[in-house]
Design a protein around this motif. Structure first.
Motif, PDB file in Angstrom:
ATOM      1  N   ASP A   1      36.838  32.749  53.990  1.00  0.00           N
ATOM      2  CA  ASP A   1      38.071  33.157  53.303  1.00  0.00           C
ATOM      3  C   ASP A   1      39.014  31.957  53.253  1.00  0.00           C
ATOM      4  N   ASN A   2      39.475  31.607  52.063  1.00  0.00           N
ATOM      5  CA  ASN A   2      40.310  30.406  51.944  1.00  0.00           C
ATOM      6  C   ASN A   2      41.239  30.488  50.740  1.00  0.00           C
ATOM      7  N   GLY A   3      42.292  29.694  50.771  1.00  0.00           N
ATOM      8  CA  GLY A   3      43.299  29.721  49.713  1.00  0.00           C
ATOM      9  C   GLY A   3      42.829  29.065  48.417  1.00  0.00           C
ATOM     10  N   ALA A   4      41.939  28.068  48.516  1.00  0.00           N
ATOM     11  CA  ALA A   4      41.496  27.359  47.305  1.00  0.00           C
ATOM     12  C   ALA A   4      40.788  28.308  46.333  1.00  0.00           C
ATOM     13  N   MET A   5      39.982  29.231  46.875  1.00  0.00           N
ATOM     14  CA  MET A   5      39.263  30.153  45.962  1.00  0.00           C
ATOM     15  C   MET A   5      40.250  31.098  45.267  1.00  0.00           C
ATOM     16  N   ILE A   6      41.321  31.443  45.974  1.00  0.00           N
ATOM     17  CA  ILE A   6      42.354  32.321  45.394  1.00  0.00           C
ATOM     18  C   ILE A   6      43.116  31.557  44.307  1.00  0.00           C
ATOM     19  N   ALA A   7      43.397  30.280  44.595  1.00  0.00           N
ATOM     20  CA  ALA A   7      44.097  29.434  43.621  1.00  0.00           C
ATOM     21  C   ALA A   7      43.243  29.274  42.357  1.00  0.00           C
ATOM     22  N   TRP A   8      41.944  29.035  42.557  1.00  0.00           N
ATOM     23  CA  TRP A   8      41.049  28.797  41.420  1.00  0.00           C
ATOM     24  C   TRP A   8      40.949  30.033  40.516  1.00  0.00           C
ATOM     25  N   LEU A   9      40.781  31.187  41.114  1.00  0.00           N
ATOM     26  CA  LEU A   9      40.698  32.407  40.290  1.00  0.00           C
ATOM     27  C   LEU A   9      42.038  32.671  39.590  1.00  0.00           C
ATOM     28  N   GLY A  10      43.139  32.367  40.274  1.00  0.00           N
ATOM     29  CA  GLY A  10      44.458  32.503  39.646  1.00  0.00           C
ATOM     30  C   GLY A  10      44.537  31.664  38.377  1.00  0.00           C
ATOM     31  N   LEU A  11      44.061  30.429  38.467  1.00  0.00           N
ATOM     32  CA  LEU A  11      44.072  29.525  37.300  1.00  0.00           C
ATOM     33  C   LEU A  11      43.210  30.070  36.165  1.00  0.00           C
ATOM     34  N   LEU A  12      42.014  30.520  36.515  1.00  0.00           N
ATOM     35  CA  LEU A  12      41.105  31.052  35.483  1.00  0.00           C
ATOM     36  C   LEU A  12      41.756  32.227  34.760  1.00  0.00           C
ATOM     37  N   MET A  13      42.393  33.096  35.536  1.00  0.00           N
ATOM     38  CA  MET A  13      43.015  34.280  34.934  1.00  0.00           C
ATOM     39  C   MET A  13      44.201  33.887  34.063  1.00  0.00           C
ATOM     40  N   TYR A  14      45.023  33.002  34.596  1.00  0.00           N
ATOM     41  CA  TYR A  14      46.231  32.602  33.848  1.00  0.00           C
ATOM     42  C   TYR A  14      45.838  31.905  32.545  1.00  0.00           C
ATOM     43  N   ASN A  15      44.884  30.989  32.647  1.00  0.00           N
ATOM     44  CA  ASN A  15      44.481  30.219  31.465  1.00  0.00           C
ATOM     45  C   ASN A  15      43.743  31.060  30.435  1.00  0.00           C
ATOM     46  N   SER A  16      43.302  32.250  30.815  1.00  0.00           N
ATOM     47  CA  SER A  16      42.655  33.117  29.819  1.00  0.00           C
ATOM     48  C   SER A  16      43.611  34.245  29.394  1.00  0.00           C
ATOM     49  N   GLY A  17      44.903  34.010  29.599  1.00  0.00           N
ATOM     50  CA  GLY A  17      45.906  34.892  28.998  1.00  0.00           C
ATOM     51  C   GLY A  17      46.487  35.977  29.888  1.00  0.00           C
ATOM     52  N   ASN A  18      46.039  36.086  31.119  1.00  0.00           N
ATOM     53  CA  ASN A  18      46.616  37.117  32.010  1.00  0.00           C
ATOM     54  C   ASN A  18      48.010  36.704  32.472  1.00  0.00           C
ATOM     55  N   ARG A  19      48.894  37.677  32.596  1.00  0.00           N
ATOM     56  CA  ARG A  19      50.233  37.431  33.119  1.00  0.00           C
ATOM     57  C   ARG A  19      50.583  38.558  34.082  1.00  0.00           C
ATOM     58  N   MET A  20      51.390  38.236  35.096  1.00  0.00           N
ATOM     59  CA  MET A  20      51.802  39.257  36.065  1.00  0.00           C
ATOM     60  C   MET A  20      53.294  39.092  36.343  1.00  0.00           C
ATOM     61  N   LYS A  21      54.016  40.213  36.310  1.00  0.00           N
ATOM     62  CA  LYS A  21      55.446  40.153  36.655  1.00  0.00           C
ATOM     63  C   LYS A  21      55.586  40.416  38.151  1.00  0.00           C
ATOM     64  N   ILE A  22      56.635  39.881  38.738  1.00  0.00           N
ATOM     65  CA  ILE A  22      56.867  40.097  40.175  1.00  0.00           C
ATOM     66  C   ILE A  22      56.832  41.595  40.495  1.00  0.00           C
ATOM     67  N   LYS A  23      57.443  42.402  39.632  1.00  0.00           N
ATOM     68  CA  LYS A  23      57.526  43.838  39.941  1.00  0.00           C
ATOM     69  C   LYS A  23      56.141  44.513  39.891  1.00  0.00           C
ATOM     70  N   ASP A  24      55.181  43.866  39.275  1.00  0.00           N
ATOM     71  CA  ASP A  24      53.811  44.418  39.231  1.00  0.00           C
ATOM     72  C   ASP A  24      52.881  43.743  40.232  1.00  0.00           C
ATOM     73  N   SER A  25      53.438  42.940  41.141  1.00  0.00           N
ATOM     74  CA  SER A  25      52.569  42.148  42.021  1.00  0.00           C
ATOM     75  C   SER A  25      52.261  42.876  43.336  1.00  0.00           C
ATOM     76  N   MET A  26      52.070  44.207  43.216  1.00  0.00           N
ATOM     77  CA  MET A  26      51.735  44.981  44.417  1.00  0.00           C
ATOM     78  C   MET A  26      50.321  44.638  44.882  1.00  0.00           C
ATOM     79  N   ILE A  27      50.081  44.877  46.170  1.00  0.00           N
ATOM     80  CA  ILE A  27      48.735  44.699  46.710  1.00  0.00           C
ATOM     81  C   ILE A  27      47.916  45.981  46.474  1.00  0.00           C
ATOM     82  N   ASN A  28      46.609  45.879  46.623  1.00  0.00           N
ATOM     83  CA  ASN A  28      45.736  47.043  46.496  1.00  0.00           C
ATOM     84  C   ASN A  28      44.624  46.930  47.538  1.00  0.00           C
ATOM     85  N   GLN A  29      44.780  47.698  48.610  1.00  0.00           N
ATOM     86  CA  GLN A  29      43.815  47.619  49.712  1.00  0.00           C
ATOM     87  C   GLN A  29      42.394  47.939  49.269  1.00  0.00           C
TER      88      GLN A  29
END
Ligand code: AMP
Ligand code: MG
Length: 331
Positions: free
Chosen positions: A290-318
């Motif tokens: 478990d590491n931060g780099a993999m989270i950063a990388w997936l974040g980039l892939l999602m953002y660069n393919s058009g995904n957006r998230m607002k702070i108010k929608d940034s809830m966690i999901n167990q």
């Protein structure tokens, strides 16, 4: 683009910084602090307190190690789930605070998908693998099919890592017990019968755990029990992985999760791949845990393919399932 990712699903709090170069991921820094319970398993609140204590320093150190300034960060991502509520909330809170402070976008990502994408992102020829994801809490066989990462097989009860750790606790091995069981197994060799539970491509470990504990109570040699646990569980994991490869007609297999460190598991899966004429891949150790780099990388892939998230929608999901993610970044 540069993304800072925060991982915090369970015992590890990690901060990684990555950059996209062509289609590949360049890891610039990747720091992790691991919570170790004094006794027993992970206590979610205590793990979350541990993460809260280290997260600010980890962010600062990670930025320093990357030799960038905080304002160079273009995106902040975090592990949205699945995982332990208090731990997830701690990582998400830190991500929100950083996103607001830097005035940069935020992206919550699926932890299991991140394990797969970091393999594709950092290993030269890894393009379309079946991922055998073996960690403490999770055990899944994941592959891409029709727009999503689908779970072709998974544990019906506990994760393989939890199975090893629980057995370790019964016989007095420190957490995490996986590496100790691996060492003991090398000195074993007398195979003991254990329940081998596979249903389709799903798998179960709790019966095997009980039977192993019974052997221990009956004074059977610990090395032989450890050897038998590994041979049985790893053979079953390899079998369901092979079935998923045959079913999906994929010819790459990738390992991820803490149990991927095990040489015997690696050998079994590598051999299976070789016999099928398929390729075997495992990222470097700092990227399969478990590491931060993999989270950063997936974040980039999602953002660069058009995904957006607002702070108010940034809830966690167990209970964020692998197959809930709409995979917008690949065909
Ligand atoms: P994760 O949940 O992905 O961080 O992985 C942690 C799990 O990996 C724990 O259950 C450990 O016991 C297990 N683990 C770590 N190293 C090994 C190893 N060499 N062999 C088997 N299991 C291991
Ligand atoms: Mg994991």
């Amino acid at each position: 683009m540069i993304c800072l990712g925060i991982e915090g699903t369970a015992h590890s709090i990690g901060v990684g910084i990555v950059q996209q170069i062509k289609n590949k991921c360049r890891v610039i820094s990747n720091l992790i602090k691991i919570y170790k319970p004094e006794q027993g398993g992970i206590h979610p609140r205590e793990a979350a307190n541990h993460h809260a204590m280290y997260i600010a320093d980890l962010i600062m150190e990670s930025i320093k190690k990357a030799k960038i300034e905080a304002y160079n960060i273009d995106l902040v991502s975090f592990s949205k789930g699945p995982g332990l509520g208090p731990c997830l909330r701690t990582a998400a809170t830190a991500a929100r605070a950083l996103s607001l402070t830097l005035d940069k976008p935020i992206m919550g990502v699926n932890h299991c998908v991140a394990h797969l994408e970091i393999g594709r992102g950092t290993i030269e020829n890894c393009k379309d693998p079946v991922l055998l994801y073996t960690s403490g809490a999770n055990t899944q066989v994941i592959a891409f099919a029709e727009g999503r990462y689908r779970v072709f097989g998974e544990t019906l009860d506990i994760g393989i890592g939890n199975c090893l750790d629980k057995f370790g606790r019964t016989v007095g091995l420190d957490f995490p017990a996986g590496p100790k069981i691996e060492q003991l197994a090398i000195k074993g060799g007398n195979y003991l019968d254990l329940p081998y539970t596979i249903k389709g491509m799903d798998i179960a470990f709790s019966g095997l755990l009980t039977a192993s504990e019974q052997y221990y109570r009956n004074n059977i040699r610990l090395e032989d029990i450890c050897y038998s646990i590994q041979e049985t569980t790893f053979a079953a994991l390899t079998e369901v992985t092979e079935r998923a490869m045959a079913h999906t007609e994929k010819n790459e297999v990738l390992l991820g999760g803490g149990v991927a460190a095990n040489k015997r598991l690696q050998d079994m899966v590598r051999k299976m791949a070789l016999e099928r004429g398929a390729s075997f891949y495992a990222p470097s150790k700092d990227l399969w845990i478990d590491n931060g780099a993999m989270i950063a990388w997936l974040g980039l892939l999602m953002y660069n393919s058009g995904n957006r998230m607002k702070i108010k929608d940034s809830m966690i999901n167990q209970r964020f399932r692998t197959d809930m993610v709409d995979v917008t970044w690949r065909e």
